[in-house]
Design a protein around this motif. Structure first.
Motif, PDB file in Angstrom:
ATOM      1  N   ALA A 177      -3.429  10.146   0.296  1.00 12.40           N
ATOM      2  CA  ALA A 177      -3.974   9.231   1.292  1.00 12.40           C
ATOM      3  C   ALA A 177      -4.805  10.003   2.313  1.00 12.40           C
ATOM      4  O   ALA A 177      -4.517  11.146   2.631  1.00 12.40           O
ATOM      5  CB  ALA A 177      -2.836   8.502   1.996  1.00 12.40           C
ATOM      6  N   ARG A 178      -5.840   9.367   2.793  1.00 12.17           N
ATOM      7  CA  ARG A 178      -6.691   9.970   3.818  1.00 12.17           C
ATOM      8  C   ARG A 178      -6.954   8.940   4.900  1.00 12.17           C
ATOM      9  O   ARG A 178      -6.704   7.756   4.721  1.00 12.17           O
ATOM     10  CB  ARG A 178      -8.014  10.448   3.235  1.00 12.17           C
ATOM     11  N   ASP A 179      -7.462   9.388   6.025  1.00 12.14           N
ATOM     12  CA  ASP A 179      -7.799   8.468   7.111  1.00 12.14           C
ATOM     13  C   ASP A 179      -9.017   7.644   6.715  1.00 12.14           C
ATOM     14  O   ASP A 179      -9.929   8.134   6.040  1.00 12.14           O
ATOM     15  CB  ASP A 179      -8.107   9.242   8.393  1.00 12.14           C
ATOM     16  N   PRO A 180      -9.084   6.391   7.160  1.00 12.50           N
ATOM     17  CA  PRO A 180     -10.244   5.558   6.826  1.00 12.50           C
ATOM     18  C   PRO A 180     -11.490   6.029   7.578  1.00 12.50           C
ATOM     19  O   PRO A 180     -11.400   6.712   8.600  1.00 12.50           O
ATOM     20  CB  PRO A 180      -9.827   4.159   7.273  1.00 12.50           C
ATOM     21  N   TYR A 181     -12.647   5.653   7.058  1.00  9.96           N
ATOM     22  CA  TYR A 181     -13.900   6.022   7.719  1.00  9.96           C
ATOM     23  C   TYR A 181     -14.014   5.360   9.091  1.00  9.96           C
ATOM     24  O   TYR A 181     -14.424   5.977  10.061  1.00  9.96           O
ATOM     25  CB  TYR A 181     -15.101   5.626   6.862  1.00  9.96           C
ATOM     26  N   ASP A 236       0.823  -1.209   0.000  1.00  7.22           N
ATOM     27  CA  ASP A 236       0.000   0.000   0.000  1.00  7.22           C
ATOM     28  C   ASP A 236       0.856   1.256   0.000  1.00  7.22           C
ATOM     29  O   ASP A 236       0.563   2.220  -0.695  1.00  7.22           O
ATOM     30  CB  ASP A 236      -0.929   0.023   1.205  1.00  7.22           C
ATOM     31  N   ASN A 257     -11.581   3.652  11.653  1.00  5.42           N
ATOM     32  CA  ASN A 257     -10.179   3.410  11.958  1.00  5.42           C
ATOM     33  C   ASN A 257     -10.077   2.254  12.942  1.00  5.42           C
ATOM     34  O   ASN A 257     -10.369   2.395  14.120  1.00  5.42           O
ATOM     35  CB  ASN A 257      -9.535   4.668  12.530  1.00  5.42           C
ATOM     36  N   THR A 258      -9.658   1.089  12.448  1.00  2.00           N
ATOM     37  CA  THR A 258      -9.573  -0.094  13.306  1.00  2.00           C
ATOM     38  C   THR A 258      -8.250  -0.189  14.058  1.00  2.00           C
ATOM     39  O   THR A 258      -8.027  -1.158  14.769  1.00  2.00           O
ATOM     40  CB  THR A 258      -9.750  -1.369  12.455  1.00  2.00           C
TER      41      THR A 258
END
Length: 96
Positions: free
Chosen positions: A49-53, A34, A55-56
């Protein structure tokens, strides 16, 4: 045990004890696919790149999601177990 055997055994024990510490210091960081491949082409095409919806990476959220999926799968398998493995067996003739 002789002195030589004890010394050899102690040195092997110490080597095994400290080998993970030595390996961690020498291991270089290998970026994932990635970061290297997908990130490179995304930057070329103007998509940063952006933060995920969801965040796990925070706390035990990923563990909770895996447990939730396992629970749902267990209920589904348990519900259909009788239909798949038990219900049709009465109609079959026994093998000799």
């Amino acid at each position: 045990m002789t002195f030589l055997k004890r010394g050899l055994l102690a040195s092997v024990f110490l080597l095994l004890l400290f080998s993970p510490v030595l390996a961690e210091e020498e291991a270089p960081k290998w970026p994932g696919v990635d970061e290297t491949v997908v990130g490179k082409y995304a930057k070329e095409l103007g998509r940063e790149a952006r933060d995920p919806y969801i965040n796990t990476d925070q706390g035990d959220l990923l563990l909770f999601l895996f447990a939730l999926a396992g629970t749902a799968g267990g209920f589904i398998i348990g519900y259909y177990w009788h239909k798949v493995f038990v219900a049709g067996k009465k109609d079959l003739e026994p093998r000799d």
